[in-house]
Design an enzyme around this catalytic site. Structure first.
Site, PDB file in Angstrom:
ATOM      1  N   HIS A 361       0.815  -1.221   0.000  1.00 50.26           N
ATOM      2  CA  HIS A 361       0.000   0.000   0.000  1.00 50.26           C
ATOM      3  C   HIS A 361       0.837   1.254   0.000  1.00 50.26           C
ATOM      4  O   HIS A 361       0.517   2.219  -0.679  1.00 50.26           O
ATOM      5  CB  HIS A 361      -0.878   0.122   1.250  1.00 50.26           C
ATOM      6  N   ARG A 504     -13.184   2.439 -10.301  1.00 45.33           N
ATOM      7  CA  ARG A 504     -13.183   1.005 -10.001  1.00 45.33           C
ATOM      8  C   ARG A 504     -13.755   0.836  -8.608  1.00 45.33           C
ATOM      9  O   ARG A 504     -13.324   1.516  -7.679  1.00 45.33           O
ATOM     10  CB  ARG A 504     -11.765   0.452 -10.048  1.00 45.33           C
ATOM     11  N   GLU A 603      -8.735  -9.642 -14.977  1.00 41.65           N
ATOM     12  CA  GLU A 603      -7.548  -9.836 -14.149  1.00 41.65           C
ATOM     13  C   GLU A 603      -7.286 -11.297 -13.837  1.00 41.65           C
ATOM     14  O   GLU A 603      -6.339 -11.621 -13.135  1.00 41.65           O
ATOM     15  CB  GLU A 603      -7.705  -9.093 -12.816  1.00 41.65           C
ATOM     16  N   ARG A 637       3.020 -11.070  -7.430  1.00 38.31           N
ATOM     17  CA  ARG A 637       3.494  -9.721  -7.776  1.00 38.31           C
ATOM     18  C   ARG A 637       4.114  -8.988  -6.584  1.00 38.31           C
ATOM     19  O   ARG A 637       4.821  -7.997  -6.758  1.00 38.31           O
ATOM     20  CB  ARG A 637       2.330  -8.883  -8.343  1.00 38.31           C
ATOM     21  N   CYS A 674      -4.709  -1.452 -18.136  1.00 38.48           N
ATOM     22  CA  CYS A 674      -4.381  -0.536 -17.054  1.00 38.48           C
ATOM     23  C   CYS A 674      -3.379  -1.090 -16.038  1.00 38.48           C
ATOM     24  O   CYS A 674      -3.261  -0.551 -14.952  1.00 38.48           O
ATOM     25  CB  CYS A 674      -5.642  -0.055 -16.344  1.00 38.48           C
TER      26      CYS A 674
END
Ligand code: PEP
Ligand code: MG
Length: 746
Positions: A361, A504, A603, A637, A674
């Site tokens: 974050h 989103r 995704e 990731r 994106c």
């Protein structure tokens, strides 16, 4: 520590205090200290090695070894017994030094005749300053009590060294004036230089030796009692809020704050003759040394909690408070949360952390605020002092502390080049992202905070292609209600004017945790109960957000997309909720958008194989390359070990993406991309070669991407990509060679 060690060390510390009070320079003091220790400990040799730079120790004073060796004998960290003590930050004792593993023979010292050896690190707050050694001819084992005494003395020497009382002149870098380089991981690009501002201030201790043990014990106990109250108050506050994410940590704090063992160790350290602050540091250093050897992440966290608690105790003892960073400073800390980063974001030039990850974050917030961030830069906290100059290189993932002039110059050049490039990007701002052969791309920007929206004008973005709404939830202490959310969405749309904003819906779960919501423990949260899965199972929250979006838009058009859709039924369900809410509000006479565009993020690989009906139903499909790639390659990731292992221009991945583009085309769904890859010029060009035309990226990436796109010929890029895929090779090397050969700006 054994009780008698306290008595032994106190006598020695009293003598050391006299040494400090006597006139003389740093070297004379060091000489006297070794003499006093040797006499008190009945050792034939006592030596002090201090660090010359980050990797070298130098013999600075000795009683017993050849005097000519002083300031000539040097050891690398890890070399010889002394170097091992410094490298491991732990004591070492043996009754047969010449035959001990790793012994380094140094003929200049004349030490080969001494068989017994005991050494302890001289350290302060996790930073090794040197090594203190005693030696004897006869083989003997130094007992625990003697090692304890040495450790206490070493701590006092460390405090003296820090206060400048031992300024040992040549060769020695105790003032931390030398350069220190930390290789970390770049988590937010860009670079900055500025003065260090430590996230946890270090406490300076003027007099490390205690005058009156009993009153010092009382002072320690009072501070502990206050600390317990503080933790209890924090817990009560947390309970009032319904218990949040920090509860675990607070419970651990309470456990430690009431832990009799911790208090006993602190009390024993005071009894050995040092002030309470030094006692805390001693116990903290021991905990840190343990921490370095612990692999279990849960235990590491708990030991970190203990470390944090010790810092709180130190602040109570000294009355030190954390000041806000000065403007332009670089924030340096072990771990800095997204909320804290937001609070100081306007003031700081960059951030360096010892922990954290590029997928976390704090990194998202740093990128949103355009602050360069380097994570996992180990050792930097112990090395840095407030005000030291530091260069943060978020592109290279490096931090240069107290850099040499050469590095500063090279860096200034890099910044100047970057500034020049900025001018070029600014000149392209109002020009279209059109290739030389006439293919027109749409470059949008990503956003997550209201303050990001101002980048719309200066970046030249055509709109906001991904507004991550969860960020504003993550950085708040409480859940924003419907009206508060509506006001924020309204403001965003006001600021964006006639530019399109794609909101989103909440993508929480995975690594995005809301502080005020109960945390669900999951083995694999990235593949867990997150995003739209959570939203559909707990429709209350999702409905509230959809209502707020509709209200915020009023009669303006609204674009909404749902994250992490895995089956087309999920999209249908979420879409249905949005339309239902719109109709409900409209029936109540609330102004609602006439045009609502509803899209899905792609995704998960499953959605590439969704039925045609899905692509027909979706007004648009936005490929979330970050998540899609991690599931395509099965490579986390957020895991620095595997994150970059597979190439985003690899043939299998490109084939897969091309298939998605073809399905969208065949079914008339508007397609965009994106993920982070959209903001890397070469990748954007490759994606354009596959048929992608609409991108959303960091605002700072728009300039570099547009520059390459405008210079490139898409037909040429297409044939290079196609051939690489056919040959089963990554397109990267071929595209790069072609771009460089054609003088394209990559
Ligand atoms: C993605 O996964 O590519 C994406 C854009 O979403 P996030 O990075 O927020 O998971
Ligand atoms: Mg995602």
């Amino acid at each position: 520590m054994t009780p008698s060690a306290g008595v032994g060390s106190r006598a020695l510390l009293r003598r050391l205090r006299q040494v400090m009070a006597e006139p003389g320079d740093g070297q004379q003091r060091l000489d006297k200290i070794t003499r006093v220790i040797a006499t008190n400990m009945v050792a034939e040799v006592c030596s002090i090695y201090l660090r010359r730079d980050a990797r070298t120790l130098v013999l600075c004073a000795t009683e017993g070894l050849n005097a000519s060796a002083v300031h000539t004998v040097k050891l690398k960290l890890g070399e010889g017994l002394v170097g091992q003590i410094a490298a491991r930050a732990e004591p070492l004792a043996t009754d047969d030094a010449p035959n001990a593993p790793g012994f380094a023979y140094l003929p200049e010292t004349g030490e080969e005749i001494y068989r017994s050896f005991a050494g302890v690190p001289i350290q302060r707050l996790g930073k090794i300053l040197g090594v203190l050694v005693v030696q004897n001819r006869a083989p003997r084992v130094y007992d625990e009590e003697e090692i304890d005494v040495l450790e206490v003395v070493a701590m006092v020497i460390a405090e003296m060294a820090e206060s400048g009382a031992l300024a040992a002149g040549r060769d020695v870098d105790l003032a931390r004036s030398g350069p220190f380089f930390a290789r970390g991981v770049g988590a937010a690009e860009g670079a900055a230089v500025g003065p260090v501002h430590l996230h946890e201030p270090k406490v300076a201790i003027a007099n490390p030796i205690v005058d009156d043990v009993e009153s010092e014990r009382a002072r320690l106990r009072d501070a502990m009692a206050e600390l317990r109250d503080e933790v209890d108050r924090l817990l009560d506050k947390d309970l009032l809020k319904g218990g949040g994410e920090h509860r675990d940590v607070l419970e651990t704090y309470r456990m430690f704050a009431h832990d009799a063992g911790w208090l006993r160790r602190l009390d024993e350290a005071v009894a050995s003759g040092v002030v309470a602050e030094v006692a805390v540091e001693r116990v903290q250093s021991a905990a840190r040394a343990r921490l370095d050897r612990v692999a279990d992440p849960y235990l590491r966290e708990r030991l970190h909690d203990l470390d944090d608690l010790a810092n709180r105790l130190l602040r109570r003892l000294t009355g030190a408070t954390a000041a806000p960073p000065p403007k332009g400073a670089v924030l340096v800390g072990r771990s800095i949360g997204p909320g804290e980063l937001l609070e100081v974001g306007e003031r700081i030039a960059g951030v360096v952390m010892e922990e954290g990850s590029a997928g976390g974050h704090a990194a998202i917030v740093a990128r949103a605020l355009s602050i360069p961030l380097v994570v996992q830069a180990y050792g930097v906290v112990a090395e840095a002092e407030n005000g030291d100059r530091i260069i943060v290189d978020g592109d290279e993932g490096a931090a240069h502390l107290r850099p040499e002039q050469g590095v500063v110059d090279a860096f200034a050049e890099k910044l100047a080049v970057a500034e020049e490039a900025q001018k070029v990007y600014a000149s392209l701002r109002d020009l279209p992202a059109e290739t030389r052969d006439g293919a027109l791309l749409t470059l949008n920007m990503n956003a997550g905070l209201v303050s990001d929206v101002r980048h719309l004008a200066q970046s030249g973005a055509e709109g906001i292609g991904l507004y991550r709404t969860e960020l504003m939830f993550m950085v708040r202490a409480t859940m924003p209600g419907r009206e508060a959310q509506a006001a924020i969405y309204r403001r965003i749309l006001d600021m964006a004017g006639d530019k399109r904003v794609v909101f989103r819906t909440l993508d929480i779960g995975s690594d995005k945790i809301l502080p005020y919501m109960k945390r669900v423990e999951e083995e694999n949260p990235a593949m867990g109960w997150r995003a739209v899965r959570f939203g559909l199972d707990r429709p209350h929250l999702m409905k509230m957000q959809l209502q707020a979006l509709l209200k915020g838009a009023g009669d303006r058009p609204l674009s909404v997309m749902f994250p992490f859709v895995t089956e087309w039924g999920e999209f249908e369900g979420a879409r249905g909720l949005l339309l239902h809410e719109r109709d409900r509000l409209a029936a109540r006479g609330v102004p609602v958008p006439e045009r609502v565009e509803i899209g899905a993020m792609l995704e998960t690989p499953s959605m590439a194989f969704a039925p045609d009906a899905f692509f027909k139903l979706a007004d648009f499909v936005s490929v979330g390359g970050n998540d899609l790639m991690q599931f395509f390659y099965a490579a986390d990731r957020g895991n620095e070990r595997v994150r970059r292992r597979y190439d985003p221009l690899g043939p299998a991945w490109l084939t897969f993406l091309e298939g998605i583009a073809a399905r969208c085309e065949a079914n008339g769904a508007r397609l965009s991309f994106c993920g982070e890859a959209a903001g890397r010029p070469l990748e954007t060009l490759a994606l354009a070669a596959l048929g992608y035309r609409d991108f959303s990226m960091r605002p700072a990436a728009i300039g570099p991407v547009k520059r390459l796109i405008r210079a490139a010929d898409l037909a040429a890029a297409r044939s290079i990509v196609a051939r690489a895929v056919e040959d089963g090779e990554s397109a990267r090397g071929r595209l790069m060679r072609w771009a460089r050969g054609s003088g394209l700006p990559v």
